[in-house]
Design a protein around this motif. Structure first.
Motif, short mmCIF file in Angstrom:
data_model
loop_
_atom_site.label_atom_id
_atom_site.label_comp_id
_atom_site.label_asym_id
_atom_site.label_seq_id
_atom_site.Cartn_x
_atom_site.Cartn_y
_atom_site.Cartn_z
N ILE A 27 0.85 -1.19 0.00
CA ILE A 27 0.00 0.00 0.00
C ILE A 27 0.88 1.24 0.00
N ILE A 55 -3.66 5.82 0.95
CA ILE A 55 -5.07 5.55 1.22
C ILE A 55 -5.80 6.88 1.24
N VAL A 111 -7.58 2.62 -2.08
CA VAL A 111 -6.31 2.12 -1.57
C VAL A 111 -5.40 1.88 -2.76
N LEU A 119 -1.92 0.65 -4.50
CA LEU A 119 -0.90 -0.36 -4.29
C LEU A 119 0.20 -0.23 -5.32
#
Length: 79
Positions: free
Chosen positions: A25, A28, A37, A39
């Motif tokens: 991650i 957020i 979120v 990534l």
């Protein structure tokens, strides 16, 4: 994709989804009910939209290693 490897989900119920992509991650963005979120999956940016409640329940934070599990009935491509 080259460089991706399947990472087993420890302690979870087995699932049929084959598209399991490990990532970390990086960000957020939380709204009232939904969180995006972001990534880093081996240099590829993926974004998952999940509930804010799920973010809290899973203990997600920047730097957390996760597995994106993608199960879709359709995939669309455009050129």
């Amino acid at each position: 994709m080259p460089g991706w490897r399947r990472r087993p989900i420890v302690g979870a119920v087995p699932i049929s989804a084959r598209n399991q992509i490990p990532g970390t991650i990086t960000k957020i963005n939380q709204g009232e009910a939904i969180a995006n979120v972001e990534l880093d999956a081996n240099g590829l940016r993926l974004v998952a939209s999940i509930t804010v409640e799920a973010v809290r329940e899973l203990g997600l934070a920047e730097g957390t290693e996760v597995t994106a599990i993608i199960k879709a009935s359709d995939v669309m491509l455009a050129t």
